[in-house]
Design an enzyme around this catalytic site. Structure first.
Site, PDB file in Angstrom:
ATOM      1  CB  CYS A   7      -2.050 -12.973   8.029  1.00 34.08           C
ATOM      2  SG  CYS A   7      -1.930 -13.936   6.557  1.00 34.08           S
ATOM      3  CG  ASP A  30     -18.407 -14.789   6.979  1.00 34.07           C
ATOM      4  OD1 ASP A  30     -17.670 -15.283   5.394  1.00 34.07           O
ATOM      5  OD2 ASP A  30     -19.197 -13.724   7.389  1.00 34.07           O
ATOM      6  CG  HIS A  46      -1.068 -14.601   2.712  1.00 33.27           C
ATOM      7  ND1 HIS A  46      -1.843 -13.746   2.980  1.00 33.27           N
ATOM      8  CD2 HIS A  46      -0.299 -14.063   1.324  1.00 33.27           C
ATOM      9  CE1 HIS A  46      -2.579 -13.180   2.138  1.00 33.27           C
ATOM     10  NE2 HIS A  46      -1.866 -12.842   1.445  1.00 33.27           N
ATOM     11  CG  ASN A  87     -16.314 -16.345  -3.875  1.00 31.56           C
ATOM     12  OD1 ASN A  87     -17.120 -16.815  -4.263  1.00 31.56           O
ATOM     13  ND2 ASN A  87     -16.598 -15.844  -2.370  1.00 31.56           N
ATOM     14  CG  HIS A 100     -12.039 -17.110   2.160  1.00 25.58           C
ATOM     15  ND1 HIS A 100     -11.099 -16.459   1.585  1.00 25.58           N
ATOM     16  CD2 HIS A 100     -12.903 -17.193   2.118  1.00 25.58           C
ATOM     17  CE1 HIS A 100     -11.889 -15.607  -0.108  1.00 25.58           C
ATOM     18  NE2 HIS A 100     -13.256 -15.866   1.170  1.00 25.58           N
TER      19      HIS A 100
HETATM   20  P1  AMP Z   1     -15.236 -13.784   0.057  1.00 21.92           P
HETATM   21  O1  AMP Z   1     -16.196 -12.550  -0.285  1.00 21.92           O
HETATM   22  O2  AMP Z   1     -15.015 -14.818  -0.437  1.00 21.92           O
HETATM   23  O3  AMP Z   1     -13.150 -13.057  -0.369  1.00 21.92           O
HETATM   24  O4  AMP Z   1     -15.496 -13.820   1.556  1.00 21.92           O
HETATM   25  C1  AMP Z   1     -14.478 -13.073   2.462  1.00 21.92           C
HETATM   26  C2  AMP Z   1     -15.649 -13.199   3.414  1.00 21.92           C
HETATM   27  O5  AMP Z   1     -14.874 -12.746   5.096  1.00 21.92           O
HETATM   28  C3  AMP Z   1     -17.241 -12.831   4.023  1.00 21.92           C
HETATM   29  O6  AMP Z   1     -18.121 -14.087   3.804  1.00 21.92           O
HETATM   30  C4  AMP Z   1     -16.589 -12.627   5.536  1.00 21.92           C
HETATM   31  O7  AMP Z   1     -18.284 -11.654   5.860  1.00 21.92           O
HETATM   32  C5  AMP Z   1     -16.009 -12.767   5.478  1.00 21.92           C
HETATM   33  N1  AMP Z   1     -15.013 -12.081   6.996  1.00 21.92           N
HETATM   34  C6  AMP Z   1     -14.799 -11.387   6.393  1.00 21.92           C
HETATM   35  N2  AMP Z   1     -13.773 -10.398   7.715  1.00 21.92           N
HETATM   36  C7  AMP Z   1     -14.452 -11.146   8.524  1.00 21.92           C
HETATM   37  C8  AMP Z   1     -14.147 -11.648  10.346  1.00 21.92           C
HETATM   38  N3  AMP Z   1     -13.436 -10.361  11.312  1.00 21.92           N
HETATM   39  N4  AMP Z   1     -14.054 -12.308  10.870  1.00 21.92           N
HETATM   40  C9  AMP Z   1     -15.181 -13.350  10.097  1.00 21.92           C
HETATM   41  N5  AMP Z   1     -15.464 -13.367   8.960  1.00 21.92           N
HETATM   42  C10 AMP Z   1     -14.304 -12.155   8.052  1.00 21.92           C
HETATM   43 ZN    ZN Z   2      -3.529 -13.880   4.628  1.00 17.67          ZN
END
Ligand code: AMP
Ligand code: ZN
Length: 118
Positions: A7, A30, A46, A87, A100
């Site tokens: 968000c 990512d 959200h 996930n 996501h």
């Molecule tokens: P998940 O494990 O499916 O919740 O994936 C979360 C993803 O978000 C991970 O691959 C992280 O590398 C990515 N992530 C977390 N913070 C950021 C950010 N600020 N910008 C870009 N990607 C992010």
């Molecule tokens: Zn959110």
């Protein structure tokens, strides 16, 4: 959602490398890529997990899929293909509680994901 990283990215409070945006959807790179191309596609609304999608939100899922087609074309990965991962919940390792989809591409990928392989 105040404490939600995604968000904050939507609100511009945390920087991101955007690859696609429309009224409902945002996609950005990512921060810790698992493939040469690793994009996260999120709804601007959200919603914490896929299990919390209500029937009135299901149109968001089609919008996400439509945006993924556009992103794949824009990034030139529509022909060679990509892997899409969502996930959901603790066993999946979901870290960010905002729905996501991981769009992974740019390399030949190995066998299907399984136990401890992420
Ligand atoms: P998940 O494990 O499916 O919740 O994936 C979360 C993803 O978000 C991970 O691959 C992280 O590398 C990515 N992530 C977390 N913070 C950021 C950010 N600020 N910008 C870009 N990607 C992010
Ligand atoms: Zn959110």
């Amino acid at each position: 959602m105040e404490d939600c990283v995604f968000c904050k990215i939507i609100d511009g409070k945390i920087p991101s490398e955007k690859v696609y945006e429309d009224d409902d959807i945002l996609a950005f790179k990512d921060i810790n890529p698992a493939a040469p191309i690793h994009v996260l596609v999120i709804p601007k609304k959200h919603i914490a997990t896929l299990m919390e999608l209500k029937s009135e939100d299901m149109n968001i899922v089609s919008k996400i899929m439509e945006s993924i087609q556009k992103i794949a074309q824009n990034l030139g990965i529509d022909k060679n293909g990509f892997r899409l991962i969502a996930n959901c919940g603790p066993d999946s390792g979901q870290e960010v509680m905002h729905i996501h989809f991981h769009l992974l591409a740019g390399t030949k990928m190995g066998p299907k994901l399984c136990h401890n392989s992420r």
